[in-house]
Design an enzyme around this catalytic site. Structure first.
Site, mmCIF file in Angstrom:
data_model
loop_
_atom_site.group_PDB
_atom_site.id
_atom_site.type_symbol
_atom_site.label_atom_id
_atom_site.label_comp_id
_atom_site.label_asym_id
_atom_site.label_seq_id
_atom_site.Cartn_x
_atom_site.Cartn_y
_atom_site.Cartn_z
ATOM 1 N N CYS A 65 0.118 7.007 -6.952
ATOM 2 C CA CYS A 65 1.261 6.248 -7.127
ATOM 3 C C CYS A 65 0.415 5.400 -8.524
ATOM 4 O O CYS A 65 1.520 4.481 -9.523
ATOM 5 C CB CYS A 65 1.281 4.861 -5.952
ATOM 6 S SG CYS A 65 -0.110 4.100 -5.885
ATOM 7 N N CYS A 76 -1.438 1.549 0.583
ATOM 8 C CA CYS A 76 -2.413 0.095 -0.446
ATOM 9 C C CYS A 76 -3.225 -0.344 0.447
ATOM 10 O O CYS A 76 -4.211 -0.990 0.047
ATOM 11 C CB CYS A 76 -1.175 -0.716 -0.337
ATOM 12 S SG CYS A 76 0.189 0.029 -1.545
#
Lengths: 137, 199
Positions: free
Chosen positions: A37, A106
């Site tokens: 990402c 994350c």
């Protein structure tokens, strides 16, 4: 995708944003990245000689969940011994922030950042007192 | 659709097979082009306009497959990712840790990009933009190195000089580095582009 209220809280009001001097005594710096990402996260921990995390700062370039994960982690690790901080699993972050499956990476990033910052601190400490015996990992 | 007889072929043909190529990682771009155009002409739907419905459909499907094969195999990065997929591997299955020096580079550049976005003084933003243009060169060099590494690993595999598991690990590492650098270059270019008139 809607963020959970906890993510929003950390995202709109991130805790402990900023940095310590990289070479400041007792500071360990961890920079980790997520290629899929493009996110990148810097976590800095100020650790006492006894191995207690006294303060933390972060700076993250990435999505709301990455920012929230690192912000939450700075609160979480303060006051913890490094052994306790190293035992933090990303699942705890997922649970606390209600991260959806696509954002689990994350939390992994934040867990990796803790480990990277502590290992940098240990390395710097080792270099400083290189005549001392190395502590077992 | 079979290029020789015009009959339908198995639907499970992989993308290398669709172009009549062996499953090798090193591909000569000129050869790929040529095969794509030759086969494309032979199975073109226009040639079967008056054919039986099954033949027409096979021509359409074959053409779609051929186009997908060409697009995926043309770019070494997408070819590498596809090859991993054929081997039952995915980038996301791996530990996504990137080398620390690469993460540090990305962080440094992102920090400067953020400063540039926030700069209000024209002179400040001009000097920041100049610094970022210099960084872009460093990032591009890292990208070139990663692409060279990818090409080297492709050749190693084709020549049977690589142990499969370590090659897969190596490919994953290189491909995720390339993905990371690609995103960074995109972010840099977006910031350095002159603002559009409508904006």
């Amino acid at each position: 995708m809607a963020y959970s209220s906890k993510v929003m809280s950390h995202y709109t009001n991130p805790r402990n944003v900023g940095s310590f001097g990289k070479d400041e005594a007792g500071v360990g710096t961890g920079i980790v990245g997520a290629p899929e990402c493009g996110d990148v996260m810097k976590l800095q921990l100020k650790i006492s000689d006894e191995g207690v995390i006294e303060d933390a700062r972060f700076k993250t370039f990435g999505c709301g969940s990455a920012i929230a994960s690192s912000s939450y982690v700075t609160e979480l690790v303060k006051g913890k011994k490094i052994e306790e901080a190293l035992a933090i699993k990303n699942s705890l972050i997922v649970q606390e922030l209600n991260l959806p499956p696509v954002k689990i990476h994350c939390s992994v990033l934040a867990e990796d950042a803790i480990k990277a910052a502590i290992s940098d601190w240990q390395k710097r400490k080792g270099e400083k007192g290189s005549n001392k015996k190395e502590e077992a990992a | 659709m079979c290029a020789q007889c015009g009959g339908p072929v198995a639907a499970e043909l992989d993308l290398f097979g669709a172009l009549g190529m062996p499953r090798r990682l090193v591909i000569e771009p000129a050869e790929l082009e040529q095969r794509y155009h030759d086969l494309g002409r032979r199975i073109h739907p226009d040639r079967f306009a008056s054919g039986a419905p099954a033949v027409k459909e096979a021509s359409l499907k074959g053409t779609a497959l051929l186009t997908r094969a060409y697009r995926v195999l043309r770019d070494p990065v997408s070819r590498g990712l596809y090859w991993l997929e054929l081997n039952g591997e995915k980038l996301s299955d791996d530990n996504k840790q990137v080398p620390p020096e690469l993460a540090a580079l990305v962080f440094e550049v992102q920090e400067q990009l953020a400063e540039l976005r926030e700069a209000s003084e024209p002179t400040a933003s001009e000097s920041l933009a100049a610094a970022i243009r210099e960084w872009r060169g460093t990032v591009q060099e890292a990208m070139d190195r990663a692409r060279d590494a990818l090409a080297m690993n492709f050749a190693k595999w084709d020549e049977g000089r690589a142990e499969p598991n370590s090659l897969i690990a190596e490919l994953k590492k290189t491909l995720s580095e390339i993905a990371y650098l690609r995103t960074l270059l995109r972010d840099i270019d977006r910031e350095l582009e002159p603002p559009s008139l409508s904006g």
